[in-house]
Design a protein around this motif. Sequence first.
Motif, mmCIF file in Angstrom:
data_model
loop_
_atom_site.group_PDB
_atom_site.id
_atom_site.type_symbol
_atom_site.label_atom_id
_atom_site.label_comp_id
_atom_site.label_asym_id
_atom_site.label_seq_id
_atom_site.Cartn_x
_atom_site.Cartn_y
_atom_site.Cartn_z
ATOM 1 N N GLU A 129 -20.618 0.513 -23.557
ATOM 2 C CA GLU A 129 -21.090 -0.191 -22.367
ATOM 3 C C GLU A 129 -19.985 -0.240 -21.321
ATOM 4 O OE1 GLU A 129 -22.763 -2.451 -26.009
ATOM 5 O OE2 GLU A 129 -20.867 -1.567 -25.368
ATOM 6 N N GLY A 187 -19.354 -4.200 -16.586
ATOM 7 C CA GLY A 187 -19.230 -5.645 -16.538
ATOM 8 C C GLY A 187 -18.090 -6.076 -15.632
ATOM 9 N N TRP A 229 -31.133 -3.998 -24.720
ATOM 10 C CA TRP A 229 -29.987 -4.734 -24.181
ATOM 11 C C TRP A 229 -30.070 -6.176 -24.701
ATOM 12 C CZ3 TRP A 229 -25.816 -3.056 -21.527
ATOM 13 C CH2 TRP A 229 -25.880 -1.803 -20.909
ATOM 14 N N ARG A 249 -27.516 -9.971 -25.127
ATOM 15 C CA ARG A 249 -26.319 -10.660 -24.645
ATOM 16 C C ARG A 249 -26.010 -11.830 -25.551
ATOM 17 N NH1 ARG A 249 -28.718 -13.311 -18.989
ATOM 18 N NH2 ARG A 249 -30.079 -14.862 -19.981
ATOM 19 N N ARG A 256 -26.998 -14.204 -30.296
ATOM 20 C CA ARG A 256 -27.317 -13.032 -29.489
ATOM 21 C C ARG A 256 -28.784 -13.095 -29.091
ATOM 22 N NH1 ARG A 256 -24.706 -7.455 -31.358
ATOM 23 N NH2 ARG A 256 -22.979 -8.953 -31.335
ATOM 24 N N VAL A 309 -32.406 -9.207 -23.965
ATOM 25 C CA VAL A 309 -32.466 -9.127 -22.506
ATOM 26 C C VAL A 309 -33.607 -8.208 -22.076
ATOM 27 C CG1 VAL A 309 -31.246 -8.452 -20.408
ATOM 28 C CG2 VAL A 309 -30.001 -9.592 -22.263
ATOM 29 N N SER A 362 -34.355 -8.047 -13.124
ATOM 30 C CA SER A 362 -33.642 -7.050 -13.909
ATOM 31 C C SER A 362 -34.477 -5.779 -14.027
ATOM 32 C CB SER A 362 -33.335 -7.583 -15.313
ATOM 33 O OG SER A 362 -32.505 -8.708 -15.249
ATOM 34 N N ASP A 381 -26.056 -16.496 -16.813
ATOM 35 C CA ASP A 381 -26.081 -15.100 -17.239
ATOM 36 C C ASP A 381 -24.730 -14.652 -17.815
ATOM 37 O OD1 ASP A 381 -28.062 -14.476 -14.341
ATOM 38 O OD2 ASP A 381 -28.778 -14.520 -16.420
ATOM 39 N N TYR A 396 -22.524 -8.479 -22.901
ATOM 40 C CA TYR A 396 -23.762 -7.704 -22.913
ATOM 41 C C TYR A 396 -23.582 -6.481 -23.807
ATOM 42 C CZ TYR A 396 -25.848 -10.542 -19.286
ATOM 43 O OH TYR A 396 -26.400 -11.594 -18.589
ATOM 44 N N TYR A 397 -24.552 -6.285 -24.682
ATOM 45 C CA TYR A 397 -24.529 -5.187 -25.630
ATOM 46 C C TYR A 397 -25.748 -4.298 -25.436
ATOM 47 C CZ TYR A 397 -21.372 -8.297 -28.235
ATOM 48 O OH TYR A 397 -20.347 -9.118 -28.606
ATOM 49 N N CYS A 398 -25.549 -3.006 -25.631
ATOM 50 C CA CYS A 398 -26.702 -2.124 -25.750
ATOM 51 C C CYS A 398 -26.799 -1.664 -27.205
ATOM 52 C CB CYS A 398 -26.617 -0.932 -24.806
ATOM 53 S SG CYS A 398 -25.272 0.218 -25.101
ATOM 54 N N GLY A 410 -19.816 -3.918 -26.384
ATOM 55 C CA GLY A 410 -20.133 -4.967 -25.431
ATOM 56 C C GLY A 410 -19.257 -4.916 -24.185
#
Length: 122
Positions: A6, A9, A36, A38, A45, A48, A68, A90, A94-96, A115
């Motif tokens: 990722e 950020g 996604w 967060r 977790r 999103v 979004s 927010d 953030y993780y994918c 992240g």
Amino acid sequence: QVQLVESGGGLVQAGGSLRLSCTASGRTLNNYNVGWFRQAPGKEREFVGCISRNGYYTDYASSVKGRSTISRDNAKNTVYLEMNSLEPVDTAVYYCAAGAVVSPIPQAYGSWGQGTQVTVSS
């Protein structure tokens, strides 16, 4: 497994926007659905949004819906999360994640990135 990284950020003021990127290596991201998630300090977790392999299906958490957008560029092996009207709530890492099914459930995804921190100041 596919490796995910990722990026994008950072620190942004409330009301601002960010575009996060999730880039794959090792395997083509075309074969995977991507989610996604967060995680804020002291919290679990949370989902999103997600996008299907072909990009035709997306889903969003109610907390981010309408501000979004998730998209993907399979030629670049990258999925994007664009967020607008950011709020201090927010703030999170953030993780994918990539998986065989498109789902709001973290356990549906087998590959995760490390992240990227998003901090929204008031």
